[in-house]
Design a protein around this motif. Structure first.
Motif, mmCIF file in Angstrom:
data_model
loop_
_atom_site.group_PDB
_atom_site.id
_atom_site.type_symbol
_atom_site.label_atom_id
_atom_site.label_comp_id
_atom_site.label_asym_id
_atom_site.label_seq_id
_atom_site.Cartn_x
_atom_site.Cartn_y
_atom_site.Cartn_z
ATOM 1 N N LEU A 247 0.834 -1.199 0.000
ATOM 2 C CA LEU A 247 0.000 0.000 0.000
ATOM 3 C C LEU A 247 0.867 1.247 0.000
ATOM 4 O O LEU A 247 0.558 2.258 -0.606
ATOM 5 N N LEU A 248 1.967 1.160 0.732
ATOM 6 C CA LEU A 248 2.801 2.336 0.987
ATOM 7 C C LEU A 248 3.726 2.645 -0.182
ATOM 8 O O LEU A 248 3.900 3.811 -0.565
ATOM 9 N N PRO A 250 3.685 1.846 -3.648
ATOM 10 C CA PRO A 250 3.272 2.326 -4.974
ATOM 11 C C PRO A 250 3.094 3.841 -5.112
ATOM 12 O O PRO A 250 3.547 4.406 -6.107
ATOM 13 N N PRO A 251 2.450 4.539 -4.138
ATOM 14 C CA PRO A 251 2.335 5.990 -4.336
ATOM 15 C C PRO A 251 3.703 6.674 -4.449
ATOM 16 O O PRO A 251 3.876 7.585 -5.257
ATOM 17 N N VAL A 252 4.655 6.206 -3.637
ATOM 18 C CA VAL A 252 5.991 6.793 -3.711
ATOM 19 C C VAL A 252 6.626 6.466 -5.061
ATOM 20 O O VAL A 252 7.266 7.317 -5.690
ATOM 21 N N ALA A 254 5.080 6.008 -7.861
ATOM 22 C CA ALA A 254 4.449 6.839 -8.881
ATOM 23 C C ALA A 254 5.076 8.236 -8.868
ATOM 24 O O ALA A 254 5.359 8.824 -9.908
ATOM 25 N N LEU A 255 5.293 8.739 -7.652
ATOM 26 C CA LEU A 255 5.881 10.073 -7.491
ATOM 27 C C LEU A 255 7.295 10.115 -8.065
ATOM 28 O O LEU A 255 7.648 10.997 -8.845
ATOM 29 N N ARG A 258 7.633 10.094 -11.858
ATOM 30 C CA ARG A 258 7.438 11.343 -12.596
ATOM 31 C C ARG A 258 8.752 12.048 -12.884
ATOM 32 O O ARG A 258 8.850 12.836 -13.816
ATOM 33 N N LEU A 274 4.427 -0.270 -11.305
ATOM 34 C CA LEU A 274 3.128 -0.071 -10.673
ATOM 35 C C LEU A 274 2.138 -1.172 -11.037
ATOM 36 O O LEU A 274 1.102 -1.301 -10.428
ATOM 37 N N PRO A 277 2.057 -4.155 -7.737
ATOM 38 C CA PRO A 277 2.479 -3.458 -6.525
ATOM 39 C C PRO A 277 3.161 -4.388 -5.528
ATOM 40 O O PRO A 277 4.129 -3.996 -4.878
ATOM 41 N N THR A 390 13.102 4.953 -4.685
ATOM 42 C CA THR A 390 11.918 4.865 -3.831
ATOM 43 C C THR A 390 12.270 4.203 -2.494
ATOM 44 O O THR A 390 11.912 4.707 -1.425
#
Lengths: 463, 253
Positions: A247-248, A250-252, A254-255, A258, A274, A277, A390
């Motif tokens: 959970l923790l 993947p958002p990082v 994705a960031l 970029r 992604l 995950p 990451t």
């Protein structure tokens, strides 16, 4: 029995590294003890010797722990790649439990092999260290440095057992393979969604951990014993983070993704991390732990140092030159914990390599459609660097928080001016980012070369 | 002056192609002296039993594989002996592909898959190209699915996305390798009609490899390959006649 070591090279390497590390640490303690005994002035090392031994065991335990996490994830990756094969033998009548036991047995063999190789390498290294020490006069001449001790069985046995256990835990997905999967034409793309139970457990453990951590820090303002509650909180919270990593992370990811822009090679690389995950989290978590531990020790040490310095300045109006000794100690500690980072990096590279093998067909397709060899190499490098960065970022944030809370729990009661801000060694931060990035890039060369050798026509024909 | 393939109205051409795998007594000849030209706006089906060499022929024509001897052109450009980098650019800019399965990049959504050849070139479609792609997306009924991932689409929808991608950059040449192999008969008919339209209306040369006589009956021309040689080169045929043609080969063995 059908026991094979195919695909277990990473497990053997990780077991060898952690066994070698443990044996070398114990060997060094033994050599230092012999050297001290031979010196009439120093004599028995006494309590310093005990301290050394305790430190050796602490760092050994950290390395073996990280190795176990890495192996669990390596085995899970191997299982994911063997789903069709497992489904086929299930179809032919094998039991799920039997298949899982077989994979655990492979882990045991890999662990034994790794431990033997590691021990041999460690003895060789120790023998060389003794030779160099005697040659340069760092070790007093006279005594025979028989560094092999019975204690060395402890890391060896621990490595074998944890590798076995890790293979068992990592192979749990075998149980959910159905025989009919052998017949399906589709490549298994099931996104391993996080089960709700696991999500709940992660949150609950994390919440308990955070409460205990804060309680420890608050109590630490009154008594150094706050650290005892803090440690329990730290272990809880870290376990929560490991369970909740899918959970923790993947958002990082994705960031961080970029940062690589919209170049098609970069997009293919960053999107891929992604897509799975859980796999990405598995690849990254070892490095997260390694970086978090190094950062935690250093930040805790430096923050504690800051607290003591402020107190000394307040009470005596001077600051003692503690800095350099502490700096050296911190460097040695960071190096010792950093070894776990190396083990974690092996895991990361392995996950990348397996990922490339499992995507042969996809690479064949994009090559047929006009992705050049250079672009394909970039795709794989971007993926590696993205994962590494990451992991390092998440590891740093965790390490700084844990380190600071740890210092506050233990030394908070010595504070004179209220809370001290965490002291972050930015040189170390930069160093780890660069080392992790370079390591990931270098590691991605192996899978990238394999991918670049692919002939599109053959790759497209692969099942 | 030498005659250029385009002077003959050809978008792809191979001459005296041979392809051998291995060497010595174990050598296998996949292609044995094949010459073939594909005209602009022509929908050609290459038929033949398994192992006849039809896929090898398509791969060589598309720059995915290299011949042992013989020459290959795409448009007026000879690609024989080209290096990997140059071939990659040819595939990216001059050729479209539709495969039997696993056609789409799983991490990209439908729209990104369609514009993937442009992305590889590091550019966005210009206004004319955008309008063309939009009309393809609409006529293929993909508009409501633009944000979907390949895994969320049915087999027929996936094939339509692949066709939109293959036609999107308006390559002179489109290769389709058993494009209906995994589809039910109704979806198959739709996909084949699309390919026929692409040839008839947009002037693209289409080469389809298939062993299905029904699929081949949609083509303007049927070329039959057997044991590495072209054994028949016919115009439009009914499915029954195409079937006879291939069955005749089996009987003659």
């Amino acid at each position: 029995m059908r026991t094979r070591l195919r695909g277990h090279a990473a497990t053997v390497l990780v077991a060898a590294l952690s066994a070698a590390f443990g044996v070398v640490l114990l060997g060094i303690v033994e050599v230092l003890t012999i050297a001290a005994n031979a010196n009439p002035v120093v004599g028995d090392l006494g309590s310093a010797g005990i301290m050394l031994a305790i430190l050796a065991y602490v760092f050994m335990a950290i390395a073996i722990y990280v190795a176990a996490i890495v192996t669990t994830n390596t085995v899970a990756t191997i299982v994911a790649g063997r789903i069709r094969e497992i489904a086929l033998v299930r179809l032919l009548g094998a039991s799920a439990r039997g298949e899982r036991l077989r994979i655990a047995r492979e882990g045991l063999s890999a662990g034994v092999l790794g431990a033997v190789i590691g021990t041999a390498a460690a003895w060789l290294l120790l023998a060389m260290l003794v030779l160099v020490g005697e040659g340069t006069g760092l070790l007093p001449a006279g005594p025979t440095y028989a560094f092999v001790t019975g204690q060395m069985a402890i890391p060896v046995v621990a490595v074998v057992l944890t590798t076995w256990l890790a293979a068992w835990v990592g192979s749990r997905r075998v149980l959910s393979v159905t025989p009919v999967q052998a017949l399906g034409a589709a490549v298994p793309t099931a996104s391993e969604a996080l089960r709700r139970g696991r999500r709940g457990a992660a949150w609950a453990i994390e919440a308990v951990g955070v409460v205990l951590l804060l309680l420890g820090a608050a109590l630490g303002q009154l008594t150094p014993l706050g650290v005892l509650i803090g440690i329990v909180g730290g272990i809880c919270s870290f376990t929560g983070i490991m369970i909740g990593a899918p959970l923790l992370i993947p958002p990082v990811l994705a960031l961080v993704g970029r940062l690589f822009g919209r170049d098609p090679a970069a997009v293919l690389g960053t999107r891929n991390t992604l897509r799975h995950p859980e796999r990405s989290a598995r690849a990254a978590i070892g490095l997260v732990i390694g970086v978090a531990l190094v950062t935690m020790f250093v930040v805790a040490g430096m923050t504690a140092n800051e607290i003591v310095m402020q107190r000394m300045a307040a009470e005596w109006g001077t600051t003692a030159p503690l800095d350099s000794t502490l700096g050296t100690m911190m460097s040695i500690l960071a190096f010792l914990v950093g070894f776990s980072g190396v083990i974690a990096a092996v895991g990361l590279v392995n996950t990348l390599t397996v990922g490339v093998l499992q995507r042969t067909r996809e690479f064949g397709l994009v090559r047929a459609l006009g992705l050049s060899r250079g672009q394909l190499r970039r795709t794989i490098s971007v993926e590696a660097v993205q994962l590494a960065v990451t992991a390092v970022v998440v590891g740093f944030v965790l390490g700084i928080v844990y380190g600071w809370l740890g210092a506050e729990s233990m030394f908070g009661s010595s504070q004179v001016n209220g809370l001290v801000a965490p002291v972050v060694p930015w040189v170390l931060v930069l160093g780890v980012v660069v080392v992790a990035g370079v390591l990931a890039l270098a590691g991605s060369l192996i899978p990238a070369r394999r991918a670049m050798r692919l002939v599109p026509v053959e790759a497209l024909a692969v099942e | 002056m030498q005659t250029k393939p385009s002077d003959l109205g050809l978008v792809a051409r191979v001459t005296d192609l041979t392809k051998t795998y291995g060497s010595g007594p174990a050598a296998v000849t996949a292609l044995d002296g094949v010459s073939l030209g594909v005209r602009r706006g022509e929908f050609t089906a290459i038929m033949g039993p398994s192992g006849s060499g039809k896929s090898t022929l398509m791969h060589i024509m598309a720059g995915l594989d290299s011949p042992t001897t013989g020459r290959v052109w795409i448009g007026d450009e000879e690609i024989t002996g080209m290096g990997d980098a140059a071939l990659t650019l040819i595939r990216r800019r001059r050729v479209g592909f539709v495969f039997q399965a696993f056609n789409l990049v799983p991490t990209l959504d439908v729209e990104a898959n369609v514009t993937f050849p442009f992305e590889l070139d590091g550019r966005r479609p210009n206004t004319t190209e955008r309008a063309w792609i939009d009309s393809l997306i609409d006529s293929l009924g993909l508009r409501p699915r633009l944000r979907h991932r390949p895994a969320e689409l049915s087999g027929g929808q996936q094939q339509r996305v692949a066709i939109a991608r293959a036609l999107g950059a308006r390559p002179a040449l489109v290769f389709a390798d058993e494009p209906t192999g995994n589809l039910d008969s109704r979806t198959s008919r739709e996909v084949l009609a699309l390919l026929a339209t692409a040839a008839a209306e947009y002037g693209q040369g289409i080469v389809m490899v298939t062993h299905d006589p029904v699929a081949a009956s949609h083509a303007d021309r049927i070329v039959v390959v057997n044991d590495g040689r072209i054994v028949a080169d016919e115009g439009r045929l009914t499915a029954a006649a195409a079937s006879e043609l291939v069955l005749g080969l089996e009987a003659a063995r």
